[in-house]
Scaffold this motif. Structure first.
Motif, PDB file in Angstrom:
ATOM      1  N   ILE A  14       0.841  -1.197   0.000  1.00  0.00           N
ATOM      2  CA  ILE A  14       0.000   0.000   0.000  1.00  0.00           C
ATOM      3  C   ILE A  14       0.880   1.253   0.000  1.00  0.00           C
ATOM      4  O   ILE A  14       0.689   2.179  -0.777  1.00  0.00           O
ATOM      5  CB  ILE A  14      -0.949   0.009   1.223  1.00  0.00           C
ATOM      6  CG1 ILE A  14      -1.956  -1.140   1.106  1.00  0.00           C
ATOM      7  CG2 ILE A  14      -1.675   1.344   1.344  1.00  0.00           C
ATOM      8  CD1 ILE A  14      -2.739  -1.393   2.384  1.00  0.00           C
ATOM      9  N   GLY A  17       2.590   1.671  -3.245  1.00  0.00           N
ATOM     10  CA  GLY A  17       1.673   1.692  -4.380  1.00  0.00           C
ATOM     11  C   GLY A  17       1.306   3.110  -4.755  1.00  0.00           C
ATOM     12  O   GLY A  17       1.478   4.043  -3.970  1.00  0.00           O
ATOM     13  N   ALA A  19      -1.701   4.162  -5.479  1.00  0.00           N
ATOM     14  CA  ALA A  19      -3.030   4.522  -4.990  1.00  0.00           C
ATOM     15  C   ALA A  19      -2.955   5.255  -3.653  1.00  0.00           C
ATOM     16  O   ALA A  19      -2.185   4.896  -2.776  1.00  0.00           O
ATOM     17  CB  ALA A  19      -3.892   3.276  -4.844  1.00  0.00           C
ATOM     18  N   GLY A  21      -5.671   7.643  -0.842  1.00  0.00           N
ATOM     19  CA  GLY A  21      -7.042   8.077  -0.592  1.00  0.00           C
ATOM     20  C   GLY A  21      -7.554   7.541   0.721  1.00  0.00           C
ATOM     21  O   GLY A  21      -6.819   6.888   1.462  1.00  0.00           O
ATOM     22  N   GLU A  23      -9.582   5.154   1.382  1.00  0.00           N
ATOM     23  CA  GLU A  23      -9.626   3.697   1.491  1.00  0.00           C
ATOM     24  C   GLU A  23      -8.254   3.133   1.865  1.00  0.00           C
ATOM     25  O   GLU A  23      -8.150   2.273   2.732  1.00  0.00           O
ATOM     26  CB  GLU A  23     -10.118   3.098   0.162  1.00  0.00           C
ATOM     27  CG  GLU A  23     -10.604   1.672   0.269  1.00  0.00           C
ATOM     28  CD  GLU A  23     -11.668   1.465   1.360  1.00  0.00           C
ATOM     29  OE1 GLU A  23     -11.538   0.482   2.089  1.00  0.00           O
ATOM     30  OE2 GLU A  23     -12.598   2.293   1.463  1.00  0.00           O
ATOM     31  N   THR A  24      -7.192   3.613   1.234  1.00  0.00           N
ATOM     32  CA  THR A  24      -5.848   3.112   1.550  1.00  0.00           C
ATOM     33  C   THR A  24      -5.439   3.560   2.948  1.00  0.00           C
ATOM     34  O   THR A  24      -4.733   2.831   3.638  1.00  0.00           O
ATOM     35  CB  THR A  24      -4.803   3.600   0.528  1.00  0.00           C
ATOM     36  OG1 THR A  24      -4.907   5.001   0.387  1.00  0.00           O
ATOM     37  CG2 THR A  24      -4.977   2.941  -0.818  1.00  0.00           C
ATOM     38  N   LYS A 109      -3.033  -2.814 -12.233  1.00  0.00           N
ATOM     39  CA  LYS A 109      -2.594  -1.431 -12.441  1.00  0.00           C
ATOM     40  C   LYS A 109      -1.782  -1.306 -13.719  1.00  0.00           C
ATOM     41  O   LYS A 109      -1.924  -0.357 -14.464  1.00  0.00           O
ATOM     42  CB  LYS A 109      -1.729  -0.982 -11.264  1.00  0.00           C
ATOM     43  CG  LYS A 109      -2.533  -0.371 -10.133  1.00  0.00           C
ATOM     44  CD  LYS A 109      -1.599   0.068  -9.040  1.00  0.00           C
ATOM     45  CE  LYS A 109      -2.300   0.078  -7.701  1.00  0.00           C
ATOM     46  NZ  LYS A 109      -1.376   0.132  -6.593  1.00  0.00           N
ATOM     47  N   LYS A 112      -3.837  -1.328 -16.820  1.00  0.00           N
ATOM     48  CA  LYS A 112      -4.556  -0.058 -16.952  1.00  0.00           C
ATOM     49  C   LYS A 112      -3.665   0.997 -17.599  1.00  0.00           C
ATOM     50  O   LYS A 112      -4.067   1.703 -18.492  1.00  0.00           O
ATOM     51  CB  LYS A 112      -5.014   0.439 -15.578  1.00  0.00           C
ATOM     52  CG  LYS A 112      -6.430   0.019 -15.235  1.00  0.00           C
ATOM     53  CD  LYS A 112      -6.850   0.623 -13.905  1.00  0.00           C
ATOM     54  CE  LYS A 112      -8.081  -0.063 -13.353  1.00  0.00           C
ATOM     55  NZ  LYS A 112      -8.368   0.373 -11.996  1.00  0.00           N
TER      56      LYS A 112
END
Ligand SMILES: [Zn+2]
Length: 124
Positions: A14, A17, A19, A21, A23-24, A109, A112
């Motif tokens: 995490i 990564g 990402a 926000g 949620e993380t 990822k 994407k």
């Protein structure tokens, strides 16, 4: 003991990564709550220096510094009886099979990011 390293590895995935926000942040907080404080502190010290806190063993070497890991350490990890630290770089060692659950999101990822240039080409 295995689950501690697994949680550390999830935390690392995490933290390193792309990402970010709410949620993380939630996931990070939940994982940190599961990891014993002294282990978390050592992990944080490594991360603060821009290093990964967990190294995956490849063959019989540390996946980060490539120095050979003693057989005893590998066996201990296999049995899950204790945590092992790389004698050279100080990272927590884990076996490749502990990494498997964390891999699919990383692959997703990559696909994407590959899809983006193709979409750009189509519009141009
Ligand atoms: Zn190492």
């Amino acid at each position: 003991m295995k689950h501690i390293i697994e949680n550390l590895l999830k935390l690392q995935t995490i933290q390193f990564g792309a990402a970010a926000g709410a949620e993380t942040e939630k996931q990070t907080a939940a994982l940190r709550a599961l990891i014993p404080a002294p282990i978390l502190a050592h992990h944080d010290r490594l991360v603060a220096r821009g290093k990964k806190g967990v190294a995956v063993i490849k063959g019989q070497t540390c996946g980060e510094c490539h120095v050979q890991v003693p057989k005893n350490a590998v066996l201990t990890l296999m049995h899950g009886t204790d945590i092992q630290i790389c004698g050279n770089c100080g990272r927590y060692l884990c076996l490749p099979e502990h990494v498997a659950p964390a891999q699919p999101p990383v692959k997703a990822k990559k696909t994407k990011s590959k899809a983006k240039p193709a979409a750009l080409l189509q519009t141009a």
